[in-house]
Write a protein that holds these residues in place. Structure first.
Motif, PDB file in Angstrom:
ATOM      1  N   ALA A  26       0.838  -1.209   0.000  1.00  0.00           N
ATOM      2  CA  ALA A  26       0.000   0.000   0.000  1.00  0.00           C
ATOM      3  C   ALA A  26       0.865   1.247   0.000  1.00  0.00           C
ATOM      4  N   PHE A  27       1.872   1.272   0.882  1.00  0.00           N
ATOM      5  CA  PHE A  27       2.684   2.467   1.039  1.00  0.00           C
ATOM      6  C   PHE A  27       3.761   2.602  -0.034  1.00  0.00           C
ATOM      7  N   ASP A  28       3.936   1.569  -0.859  1.00  0.00           N
ATOM      8  CA  ASP A  28       4.797   1.717  -2.033  1.00  0.00           C
ATOM      9  C   ASP A  28       4.176   2.689  -3.039  1.00  0.00           C
ATOM     10  N   ASN A  29       2.859   2.859  -2.943  1.00  0.00           N
ATOM     11  CA  ASN A  29       2.175   3.854  -3.772  1.00  0.00           C
ATOM     12  C   ASN A  29       2.387   5.214  -3.107  1.00  0.00           C
ATOM     13  N   ASN A  38      -1.226   7.817   1.973  1.00  0.00           N
ATOM     14  CA  ASN A  38      -0.696   8.418   3.198  1.00  0.00           C
ATOM     15  C   ASN A  38      -1.059   7.627   4.445  1.00  0.00           C
ATOM     16  N   ALA A  39      -2.105   6.802   4.354  1.00  0.00           N
ATOM     17  CA  ALA A  39      -2.575   6.035   5.497  1.00  0.00           C
ATOM     18  C   ALA A  39      -3.373   4.846   4.984  1.00  0.00           C
ATOM     19  N   VAL A  40      -3.566   3.874   5.856  1.00  0.00           N
ATOM     20  CA  VAL A  40      -4.426   2.724   5.573  1.00  0.00           C
ATOM     21  C   VAL A  40      -5.343   2.576   6.781  1.00  0.00           C
ATOM     22  N   HIS A  41      -6.611   2.347   6.496  1.00  0.00           N
ATOM     23  CA  HIS A  41      -7.543   2.157   7.606  1.00  0.00           C
ATOM     24  C   HIS A  41      -8.365   0.892   7.407  1.00  0.00           C
ATOM     25  N   LEU A  42      -9.068   0.515   8.453  1.00  0.00           N
ATOM     26  CA  LEU A  42      -9.933  -0.653   8.445  1.00  0.00           C
ATOM     27  C   LEU A  42     -10.982  -0.465   9.523  1.00  0.00           C
ATOM     28  N   ASN A  43     -12.007  -1.272   9.456  1.00  0.00           N
ATOM     29  CA  ASN A  43     -13.022  -1.294  10.499  1.00  0.00           C
ATOM     30  C   ASN A  43     -12.990  -2.647  11.185  1.00  0.00           C
ATOM     31  N   VAL A  44     -13.151  -2.613  12.496  1.00  0.00           N
ATOM     32  CA  VAL A  44     -13.199  -3.838  13.283  1.00  0.00           C
ATOM     33  C   VAL A  44     -14.261  -3.641  14.356  1.00  0.00           C
ATOM     34  N   PHE A  45     -14.940  -4.700  14.703  1.00  0.00           N
ATOM     35  CA  PHE A  45     -15.901  -4.610  15.790  1.00  0.00           C
ATOM     36  C   PHE A  45     -15.135  -4.670  17.107  1.00  0.00           C
ATOM     37  N   PRO A  46     -15.333  -3.706  18.021  1.00  0.00           N
ATOM     38  CA  PRO A  46     -14.630  -3.743  19.306  1.00  0.00           C
ATOM     39  C   PRO A  46     -14.918  -5.029  20.082  1.00  0.00           C
ATOM     40  N   PHE A  51      -4.858  -7.281  17.922  1.00  0.00           N
ATOM     41  CA  PHE A  51      -3.914  -7.616  16.858  1.00  0.00           C
ATOM     42  C   PHE A  51      -3.581  -6.376  16.033  1.00  0.00           C
ATOM     43  N   TYR A  52      -4.596  -5.629  15.608  1.00  0.00           N
ATOM     44  CA  TYR A  52      -4.348  -4.433  14.799  1.00  0.00           C
ATOM     45  C   TYR A  52      -3.589  -3.370  15.587  1.00  0.00           C
ATOM     46  N   GLU A  53      -3.890  -3.241  16.863  1.00  0.00           N
ATOM     47  CA  GLU A  53      -3.142  -2.297  17.707  1.00  0.00           C
ATOM     48  C   GLU A  53      -1.667  -2.694  17.784  1.00  0.00           C
ATOM     49  N   LYS A  54      -1.414  -3.986  17.903  1.00  0.00           N
ATOM     50  CA  LYS A  54      -0.031  -4.490  17.973  1.00  0.00           C
ATOM     51  C   LYS A  54       0.736  -4.169  16.684  1.00  0.00           C
ATOM     52  N   ILE A  55       0.060  -4.229  15.550  1.00  0.00           N
ATOM     53  CA  ILE A  55       0.676  -3.905  14.248  1.00  0.00           C
ATOM     54  C   ILE A  55       1.013  -2.413  14.169  1.00  0.00           C
ATOM     55  N   GLY A  56       0.233  -1.578  14.877  1.00  0.00           N
ATOM     56  CA  GLY A  56       0.470  -0.138  14.848  1.00  0.00           C
ATOM     57  C   GLY A  56      -0.746   0.693  14.472  1.00  0.00           C
ATOM     58  N   PHE A  57      -1.883   0.045  14.225  1.00  0.00           N
ATOM     59  CA  PHE A  57      -3.113   0.778  13.936  1.00  0.00           C
ATOM     60  C   PHE A  57      -3.586   1.477  15.209  1.00  0.00           C
ATOM     61  N   LYS A  58      -4.126   2.677  15.038  1.00  0.00           N
ATOM     62  CA  LYS A  58      -4.654   3.471  16.149  1.00  0.00           C
ATOM     63  C   LYS A  58      -6.149   3.673  15.938  1.00  0.00           C
ATOM     64  N   GLU A  59      -6.883   3.632  17.031  1.00  0.00           N
ATOM     65  CA  GLU A  59      -8.314   3.875  16.950  1.00  0.00           C
ATOM     66  C   GLU A  59      -8.568   5.327  16.566  1.00  0.00           C
ATOM     67  N   ILE A  75      -3.510   3.515  10.283  1.00  0.00           N
ATOM     68  CA  ILE A  75      -2.056   3.534  10.426  1.00  0.00           C
ATOM     69  C   ILE A  75      -1.526   4.462   9.330  1.00  0.00           C
ATOM     70  N   SER A  76      -0.636   5.353   9.704  1.00  0.00           N
ATOM     71  CA  SER A  76      -0.103   6.312   8.751  1.00  0.00           C
ATOM     72  C   SER A  76       1.233   5.869   8.209  1.00  0.00           C
ATOM     73  N   LYS A  77       1.545   6.347   7.020  1.00  0.00           N
ATOM     74  CA  LYS A  77       2.827   6.071   6.397  1.00  0.00           C
ATOM     75  C   LYS A  77       3.928   6.724   7.229  1.00  0.00           C
ATOM     76  N   LEU A  78       4.975   5.986   7.477  1.00  0.00           N
ATOM     77  CA  LEU A  78       6.115   6.566   8.170  1.00  0.00           C
ATOM     78  C   LEU A  78       6.885   7.427   7.181  1.00  0.00           C
ATOM     79  N   LEU A  79       7.118   8.642   7.540  1.00  0.00           N
ATOM     80  CA  LEU A  79       7.811   9.561   6.615  1.00  0.00           C
ATOM     81  C   LEU A  79       9.304   9.532   6.824  1.00  0.00           C
TER      82      LEU A  79
END
Length: 167
Positions: free
Chosen positions: A110-113, A117-125, A133-141, A163-167
């Motif tokens: 995704a970030f090779d494009n 600038n960011a990737v998001h997803l929806n998950v049921f709390p 799992f997503y928090e461990k990867i680096g996704f933020k609510e 999760i945002s692209k690391l600049l």
């Protein structure tokens, strides 16, 4: 591990039984797909989300050639945010780091494009394991909508994570 495009005729029979109960299926697909997973319905939904959002379906494949994961991805060119959908891994590899490796490869792609600038997803709390799992990867609510989805007599929230692209 590598990522390649999903091939319905070759890959469907591999992924079709990864989710074995209706509640887990609803947590995975938010009832966008019928339960149990049906090839024609999956093909129809994949075609619809490709048409509407530009989604492509992918599988994660081990070095030995086994399909072990599945997800969809699209990039919104207005917001410059990608979106992951329908993320699932084979029950045989759950808890072994495969999902993390697959998501990291998906994020790299995704970030090779340069427009992403960011990737998001929806998950049921209520899907505590997935959210952690997503928090461990680096996704933020980013936000949670309470009672956004009904499954039988349960009301679930919808948590949007980014999760945002690391600049």
């Amino acid at each position: 591990m590598k990522i390649r495009e999903f091939e319905i005729d070759n890959d469907f029979d591999i992924i079709k039984d990864w989710i074995t109960d209706e509640r887990t299926h609803a947590m995975w697909s938010a009832n966008h797909l019928i339960y149990p997973l049906d090839k024609d319905n999956l093909c129809k939904v994949l075609s619809e989300i490709k048409e509407m959002f530009g989604d492509k379906a992918f599988v994660a494949v081990t070095d030995e050639g086994s399909v072990v994961g599945f997800y969809c991805y699209s990039l919104n060119n207005t917001t410059n945010e990608g979106m992951l959908k329908f993320v699932v891994v084979s029950p045989q590899v759950r808890g072994k780091g495969v999902a993390g490796e697959m998501i990291k490869l998906a994020l790299k792609e995704a970030f090779d494009n340069p427009d992403a600038n960011a990737v998001h997803l929806n998950v049921f709390p209520e899907n505590i394991r997935a959210k952690k799992f997503y928090e461990k990867i680096g996704f933020k609510e980013r936000r949670t909508d309470e009672n956004a989805f009904m499954f039988k007599d349960e009301a679930w929230g919808r948590c949007n994570m980014v999760i945002s692209k690391l600049l």
